[in-house]
Design a protein around this motif. Structure first.
Motif, short mmCIF file in Angstrom:
data_model
loop_
_atom_site.label_atom_id
_atom_site.label_comp_id
_atom_site.label_asym_id
_atom_site.label_seq_id
_atom_site.Cartn_x
_atom_site.Cartn_y
_atom_site.Cartn_z
N THR A 115 0.83 -1.21 0.00
CA THR A 115 0.00 0.00 0.00
C THR A 115 0.86 1.25 0.00
O THR A 115 0.50 2.26 -0.61
N ASP A 152 -6.38 9.06 0.89
CA ASP A 152 -5.48 7.92 0.70
C ASP A 152 -6.16 6.62 1.14
O ASP A 152 -6.08 5.60 0.47
N ALA A 206 -6.89 3.59 -1.40
CA ALA A 206 -6.28 2.27 -1.18
C ALA A 206 -7.34 1.19 -1.01
O ALA A 206 -7.22 0.10 -1.58
N GLY A 214 0.86 -3.27 -6.00
CA GLY A 214 0.85 -1.92 -5.44
C GLY A 214 1.54 -0.93 -6.35
O GLY A 214 1.02 0.16 -6.63
#
Length: 361
Positions: free
Chosen positions: A219, A235, A239, A282
């Motif tokens: 992440t 964020d 995510a 990621g």
């Protein structure tokens, strides 16, 4: 014990104890005097003539910043030190091993464990003198020479085990990246119920598919955040959305959630069941956000065509070293490059160079 003139002694409230037939003393010392009375020989002395390892100065700035950023919450464990002369312990009347430890001011006091904490305290006090009013516990031993001090250092560090990255992530409530990883593990598919929270490696027969530390690292790569960067609500939302969308195009993960396939089987056969696969995904997401900020979800459908089996020659040359999966930065980036190419994303100059090096090798 020798008698000392109090004008020429440091006096510390202390508790006396016995270990292996030798007395030791647990005292509290004001932080402001730590740099003054505790010496650490940083000169170039051969290892066999030292009682401690050399100071690793790269560790100090982070420890200093920790003290300065958390003046009301920091925790520093006890220092362990050797005193090269006799000391006097004045026991309080009617008490059992409680009293005042008196140490001559000209005594050499060497740190056996905690030299980096001592240096960090010294530097932090330069920026924030108020910290000098705080106390730190110190464990004092009366020194019996270099050989004994070296053995003490070896003994003190022999069984010191650093917590796993996953456990550190689980317990770190100050780091926003750790907080986000815990949230994802608890509330976002595919991580719910499939995350190993304590260990950073998963045993062969475990029913977990991910580690908390791998979620944190992947992440962080997704968001492009460094270890010390903050984490906003945006964020967190991004995510969560990204990993959920990835889950939707990963049939194997869906089967694991539904208990239609064992995580052990997936780890044995597939790259996406390991940290390198999650980390590469990621990195892929970060490129997707940059290239398709409004329509990145649609591009992910192409992941359904990926052959994730570890036997895939593409992964053998990118993600493996001597027949085993590699955790190196190069292996992760090469794995991500293959995913980017499958999703028709352009490679950066550095990524193209990495591809060229792989072909040559």
């Amino acid at each position: 014990m020798a008698n000392f003139d109090t004008e020429y002694c440091y006096s510390f409230p202390a508790v006396r104890g016995i270990q292996a037939g030798r007395p030791f003393y647990i005292a509290t010392c004001p932080m402001r005097i730590i740099p003054k009375i505790f010496s650490f020989d940083e000169t170039e002395v051969p290892p066999e003539l030292r009682a401690q390892r050399t100071l690793n100065k790269t560790r100090i700035p982070e420890m200093v910043r920790y003290l300065l950023d958390n003046p009301k919450e920091y925790v520093f464990s006890a220092l362990t030190a050797s005193i090269a002369v006799d000391v006097e312990f004045v026991e309080h009347t009617g008490s059992n091993n409680l009293g005042i430890l008196r140490v001559p001011m000209d005594a050499q006091i060497l740190i056996n464990d905690g030299q980096h904490r001592r240096k960090a305290i010294e530097q932090a006090l330069e920026e924030k003198p108020d910290l000098g009013q705080d106390n730190i516990p110190v464990l004092f031993f009366v020194d019996e020479g270099l050989k004994r001090s070296q053995q003490m250092f070896a003994d003190l560090n022999k069984y010191a085990v650093k917590p796993s990255p996953s456990l550190a992530t689980l317990y770190d409530h100050r780091d926003m990246g750790s907080e986000l990883a815990r949230y994802l593990a608890n509330y976002v598919e595919p991580f719910i119920g499939l995350t190993e929270l304590e260990k950073s490696s998963i045993s062969m027969l475990s029913n977990k598919l991910f580690t908390l530390s791998s979620i944190k690292q992947a992440t962080r790569a997704l968001l492009g955040h460094g270890p010390k960067d903050g984490c906003t609500d945006k964020d967190k939302e991004l995510a969560s959305q990204y990993w959920l969308e990835i889950y939707k195009v990963m049939p194997d993960w869906q089967m694991a959630v539904k208990k239609e396939v064992s995580p052990a089987h997936l780890r044995q056969e597939y790259l996406h069941a390991h940290g390198i696969g999650l980390h590469a995904l990621g990195l892929l997401g970060r490129s997707l956000f940059a290239e398709y900020p409004e329509h990145w979800q649609q591009q992910l459908n192409l992941l359904k065509e990926i052959n994730w089996r570890k036997s895939n020659p593409e992964w053998v040359k990118r993600a493996m070293l001597h027949g085993k999966l590699s955790k190196s930065t190069t292996a992760i980036q090469l794995t991500c490059n293959a995913l980017k190419q499958a999703l028709m994303l352009p490679l950066s100059v550095e990524e193209q160079q990495l591809e060229a090096q792989m072909v040559v090798s």
